[in-house]
Design an enzyme around this catalytic site. Structure first.
Site, mmCIF file in Angstrom:
data_model
loop_
_atom_site.group_PDB
_atom_site.id
_atom_site.type_symbol
_atom_site.label_atom_id
_atom_site.label_comp_id
_atom_site.label_asym_id
_atom_site.label_seq_id
_atom_site.Cartn_x
_atom_site.Cartn_y
_atom_site.Cartn_z
ATOM 1 N N LYS A 15 2.812 -5.421 -5.503
ATOM 2 C CA LYS A 15 3.980 -5.044 -6.313
ATOM 3 C C LYS A 15 4.885 -6.249 -6.578
ATOM 4 O O LYS A 15 5.280 -6.494 -7.706
ATOM 5 C CB LYS A 15 4.824 -3.968 -5.607
ATOM 6 C CG LYS A 15 4.127 -2.647 -5.379
ATOM 7 C CD LYS A 15 5.091 -1.597 -4.849
ATOM 8 C CE LYS A 15 5.719 -1.924 -3.508
ATOM 9 N NZ LYS A 15 4.801 -1.939 -2.342
ATOM 10 N N ARG A 90 10.376 5.839 -2.913
ATOM 11 C CA ARG A 90 9.246 5.921 -1.994
ATOM 12 C C ARG A 90 9.085 7.326 -1.432
ATOM 13 O O ARG A 90 8.179 7.564 -0.654
ATOM 14 C CB ARG A 90 9.469 4.951 -0.831
ATOM 15 C CG ARG A 90 8.607 3.679 -0.911
ATOM 16 C CD ARG A 90 9.110 2.732 0.161
ATOM 17 N NE ARG A 90 8.144 1.813 0.657
ATOM 18 C CZ ARG A 90 8.183 0.494 0.451
ATOM 19 N NH1 ARG A 90 9.102 -0.030 -0.323
ATOM 20 N NH2 ARG A 90 7.299 -0.290 1.010
ATOM 21 N N ARG A 129 -0.808 -13.080 4.535
ATOM 22 C CA ARG A 129 0.375 -13.149 3.682
ATOM 23 C C ARG A 129 1.480 -14.001 4.300
ATOM 24 O O ARG A 129 1.786 -13.894 5.487
ATOM 25 C CB ARG A 129 0.906 -11.746 3.406
ATOM 26 C CG ARG A 129 2.054 -11.778 2.411
ATOM 27 C CD ARG A 129 2.159 -10.510 1.654
ATOM 28 N NE ARG A 129 3.058 -9.579 2.308
ATOM 29 C CZ ARG A 129 3.564 -8.520 1.688
ATOM 30 N NH1 ARG A 129 3.234 -8.256 0.429
ATOM 31 N NH2 ARG A 129 4.359 -7.710 2.327
ATOM 32 N N ARG A 162 5.839 -12.171 8.015
ATOM 33 C CA ARG A 162 6.810 -11.130 8.356
ATOM 34 C C ARG A 162 6.308 -10.328 9.551
ATOM 35 O O ARG A 162 5.128 -10.045 9.655
ATOM 36 C CB ARG A 162 6.982 -10.175 7.168
ATOM 37 C CG ARG A 162 7.937 -10.680 6.122
ATOM 38 C CD ARG A 162 7.848 -9.936 4.824
ATOM 39 N NE ARG A 162 7.693 -8.496 4.938
ATOM 40 C CZ ARG A 162 7.509 -7.691 3.896
ATOM 41 N NH1 ARG A 162 7.450 -8.190 2.670
ATOM 42 N NH2 ARG A 162 7.378 -6.403 4.053
ATOM 43 N N ARG A 173 2.300 1.336 8.131
ATOM 44 C CA ARG A 173 2.974 1.373 6.815
ATOM 45 C C ARG A 173 2.082 2.044 5.781
ATOM 46 O O ARG A 173 2.562 2.750 4.905
ATOM 47 C CB ARG A 173 3.338 -0.052 6.368
ATOM 48 C CG ARG A 173 4.470 -0.640 7.187
ATOM 49 C CD ARG A 173 4.625 -2.119 6.951
ATOM 50 N NE ARG A 173 5.078 -2.425 5.615
ATOM 51 C CZ ARG A 173 4.964 -3.635 5.058
ATOM 52 N NH1 ARG A 173 4.409 -4.627 5.717
ATOM 53 N NH2 ARG A 173 5.410 -3.839 3.853
HETATM 54 P P1 AMP Z 1 8.441 -3.683 1.265
HETATM 55 O O1 AMP Z 1 8.807 -5.121 1.311
HETATM 56 O O2 AMP Z 1 8.687 -3.035 -0.077
HETATM 57 O O3 AMP Z 1 7.048 -3.407 1.772
HETATM 58 O O4 AMP Z 1 9.442 -2.921 2.273
HETATM 59 C C1 AMP Z 1 9.519 -3.288 3.642
HETATM 60 C C2 AMP Z 1 10.102 -2.131 4.451
HETATM 61 O O5 AMP Z 1 11.416 -1.810 3.992
HETATM 62 C C3 AMP Z 1 9.337 -0.813 4.376
HETATM 63 O O6 AMP Z 1 8.229 -0.775 5.251
HETATM 64 C C4 AMP Z 1 10.430 0.187 4.769
HETATM 65 O O7 AMP Z 1 10.659 0.164 6.160
HETATM 66 C C5 AMP Z 1 11.669 -0.406 4.086
HETATM 67 N N1 AMP Z 1 11.839 0.139 2.709
HETATM 68 C C6 AMP Z 1 11.694 -0.537 1.540
HETATM 69 N N2 AMP Z 1 11.907 0.275 0.490
HETATM 70 C C7 AMP Z 1 12.200 1.496 0.997
HETATM 71 C C8 AMP Z 1 12.509 2.763 0.432
HETATM 72 N N3 AMP Z 1 12.558 2.943 -0.900
HETATM 73 N N4 AMP Z 1 12.739 3.807 1.267
HETATM 74 C C9 AMP Z 1 12.716 3.645 2.601
HETATM 75 N N5 AMP Z 1 12.420 2.492 3.217
HETATM 76 C C10 AMP Z 1 12.162 1.405 2.431
#
Ligand code: AMP
Length: 217
Positions: A15, A90, A129, A162, A173
């Protein structure tokens, strides 16, 4: 051309990479909830302190926190610029709230792109990554190397793995994605907004397929 797009996909579906390419072409605003939350954690803000444990465990941050945060961010988007939502919504509750926010602002979503990838591919991708904690850009040790070893091309900050990219957290996840986020596929299909893109292909192929979805709209 101004575009309003939602990107949906499991962690490691690409993404962020695709969002950055779309921004370079269309100049729209990129709202990546993961990046916003990581920045909040770095600054130890109220939202950051709340989000920290959820993120470390690969769980979703509670809807209310995310919805309040995104209401604020979305209201600040300049009308003509367009946006890419990367990682939001999400959950179905987030999607319903987003619809209300956008209709209050008289903004319509053009397309929801689902980047479809299986778990096996995701684990391979995530294990290499690297992320720039300063600007959020992602690289890969093999498939998308930075120009200088462990240094971001954009701002020369040091790249890191990360905590939530470690394998067991990635698997959690992915499970969270399947239970909480996948229902959004039917939700947006029913609204005739959904395009499914095979995101196991290479970066440029995926980008071209996304571009085609606008042309064929
Ligand atoms: P990402 O970098 O988009 O994979 O997001 C990293 C983490 O942030 C996710 O695993 C969630 O813990 C949190 N997170 C990001 N976006 C959301 C969302 N829309 N709703 C809830 N938690 C989120």
């Amino acid at each position: 051309m101004s575009i309003n797009i939602i990107l949906i996909g499991a962690p490691g579906s690409g993404k962020g990479t695709q969002a950055k390419m779309l921004i370079e072409e269309f100049g729209c605003v990129h709202l990546a909830t993961g990046d916003i939350l990581r920045e909040a954690i770095k600054n130890q803000s109220e939202v950051g302190l709340l989000a920290e444990t959820y993120i470390a465990q690969g769980k979703l941050v509670p809807d209310k926190v995310i919805i309040d945060l995104m209401r604020d961010k979305i209201s600040q988007i300049p009308r003509k610029q367009g946006f890419i939502l990367d990682g939001f919504p999400r959950t179905l509750a987030q999607a319903d709230s987003l619809e209300l926010m956008l209709s209050a602002l008289e903004i319509e979503v053009d397309r929801v792109i689902y980047l479809e990838v299986g778990l096996k591919k995701i684990v391979t991708r995530m294990s290499g990554r690297l992320t720039c904690l300063k600007c959020g850009r992602s690289y890969h040790k093999i498939f998308n190397q930075p120009r200088m070893d462990m240094q971001c091309d954009e701002d020369q900050a040091e790249l890191t793995v990360r905590d939530d990219d470690k394998e067991h957290v990635v698997i959690d996840r992915f499970k969270t994605f399947e239970t909480q986020t996948q229902p959004l596929i039917d939700y947006y299909r029913a609204k005739n907004l959904l395009s499914i893109v095979d995101a196991e292909q290479d970066i440029q192929f995926i980008y071209n397929t996304i571009r085609d979805t606008f042309n064929n709209k």
